[in-house]
Structures are given as C-alpha cells and as structure tokens.
Design a protein around this motif. Structure first.
Motif, mmCIF file in Angstrom:
data_model
loop_
_atom_site.group_PDB
_atom_site.id
_atom_site.type_symbol
_atom_site.label_atom_id
_atom_site.label_comp_id
_atom_site.label_asym_id
_atom_site.label_seq_id
_atom_site.Cartn_x
_atom_site.Cartn_y
_atom_site.Cartn_z
ATOM 1 N N GLY A 60 -12.825 102.459 89.326
ATOM 2 C CA GLY A 60 -11.814 101.426 89.467
ATOM 3 C C GLY A 60 -12.287 100.186 88.731
ATOM 4 N N THR A 61 -11.349 99.484 88.105
ATOM 5 C CA THR A 61 -11.661 98.261 87.383
ATOM 6 C C THR A 61 -10.711 97.162 87.842
ATOM 7 N N MET A 62 -11.275 96.007 88.151
ATOM 8 C CA MET A 62 -10.483 94.863 88.552
ATOM 9 C C MET A 62 -10.549 93.807 87.458
ATOM 10 N N THR A 63 -9.388 93.353 87.005
ATOM 11 C CA THR A 63 -9.344 92.202 86.124
ATOM 12 C C THR A 63 -9.441 90.996 87.043
ATOM 13 N N SER A 64 -10.535 90.275 86.924
ATOM 14 C CA SER A 64 -10.846 89.175 87.840
ATOM 15 C C SER A 64 -11.879 88.284 87.175
ATOM 16 N N ASN A 65 -12.396 87.330 87.936
ATOM 17 C CA ASN A 65 -13.402 86.428 87.393
ATOM 18 C C ASN A 65 -14.636 86.461 88.300
ATOM 19 N N PRO A 66 -15.730 87.153 87.943
ATOM 20 C CA PRO A 66 -15.887 88.030 86.778
ATOM 21 C C PRO A 66 -15.201 89.373 87.010
ATOM 22 N N VAL A 67 -15.174 90.197 85.978
ATOM 23 C CA VAL A 67 -14.564 91.524 86.057
ATOM 24 C C VAL A 67 -15.299 92.355 87.105
ATOM 25 N N GLY A 68 -14.554 93.130 87.894
ATOM 26 C CA GLY A 68 -15.152 93.991 88.907
ATOM 27 C C GLY A 68 -15.066 95.451 88.493
ATOM 28 N N ALA A 69 -15.999 96.271 88.996
ATOM 29 C CA ALA A 69 -16.003 97.693 88.672
ATOM 30 C C ALA A 69 -16.516 98.497 89.863
ATOM 31 N N THR A 89 -7.064 98.922 88.256
ATOM 32 C CA THR A 89 -6.815 100.171 87.542
ATOM 33 C C THR A 89 -7.767 101.240 88.058
ATOM 34 N N ILE A 90 -7.238 102.454 88.289
ATOM 35 C CA ILE A 90 -8.060 103.582 88.727
ATOM 36 C C ILE A 90 -8.021 104.660 87.653
#
Length: 110
Positions: A60-69, A89-90
């Motif tokens: 999974g990926t998160m568009t965030s500050n900072p990017v998460g995974a 996103t998965i």
C-alpha cells in the motif's frame, strides 16, 4: 476581533473510518483519495489474507507528507499513520486478497 474561546470556540476533531476488501489484479488500485488539505492525518491498514499466494506481499502507498508505504505478507496486517493524506493505493498480485481500513482526521470549525 475574536481572541477568546467564548466567541471563537476551538476546532473540533472529526474522525472518519472507511473499510473495504480488495482482490489482486497485478495493477495498482486507488481505494481512496481526497483533495489536498481535507484531512490533517490518517491511519492506514492492510491485511493480506492467508489464502493469498505464500510468497506474495500486498503493498500500500499513501500520498502524504512524507509518503507512506506498507507491505504485508500473507496472514499479516500492517498499519501506518501519516500526515496530510490525499491518496491510498493498494497493489496485489492475482490470487491475493484481503481487507483495508482507513481512519481519517479533520478539523471542523464549530
């Protein structure tokens, strides 16, 4: 001018939960998105089912500050909290399945 809580009450924190299921398609799938600034924080979790192929993690990926995974092997769950999320996103290979849960936080002016 308002400079005290009697005329300007503090913002309230609103919590929103979203959960769902996913099935692997080998392509990244957006399961949630929001405009920039809509939420100040979020906690994201994915669970990779024990019936998923043995050597195939779900990511999974998160568009965030900072990017998460996130990355979960079959039979496991992983969680990460991030600031200012706008997208989750998965990616799961064919035959993989599981669940995701998202808890989002926003400030609401009363």
């Amino acid at each position: 001018m308002c400079n005290n809580e009697s005329c300007c009450p503090p913002a309230q924190i609103f919590q929103e939960s979203i959960c769902g299921n996913f099935s692997g398609t080998r392509a990244a799938e957006i399961v949630w998105s929001a405009p920039a600034g809509a939420y100040f924080a979020g906690t994201f979790e994915i669970f990779n089912s024990t019936s998923s192929p043995i050597s195939t993690p779900v990511t999974g990926t998160m568009t965030s500050n900072p990017v998460g995974a996130l990355s979960a092997d079959p039979g496991n769950s992983v969680t990460q909290s991030v600031d200012q999320p706008t997208n989750f996103t998965i990616t799961a290979t064919a035959g993989s399945s599981g669940e995701y849960c998202i808890i989002l936080y926003k400030r609401i002016l009363a």
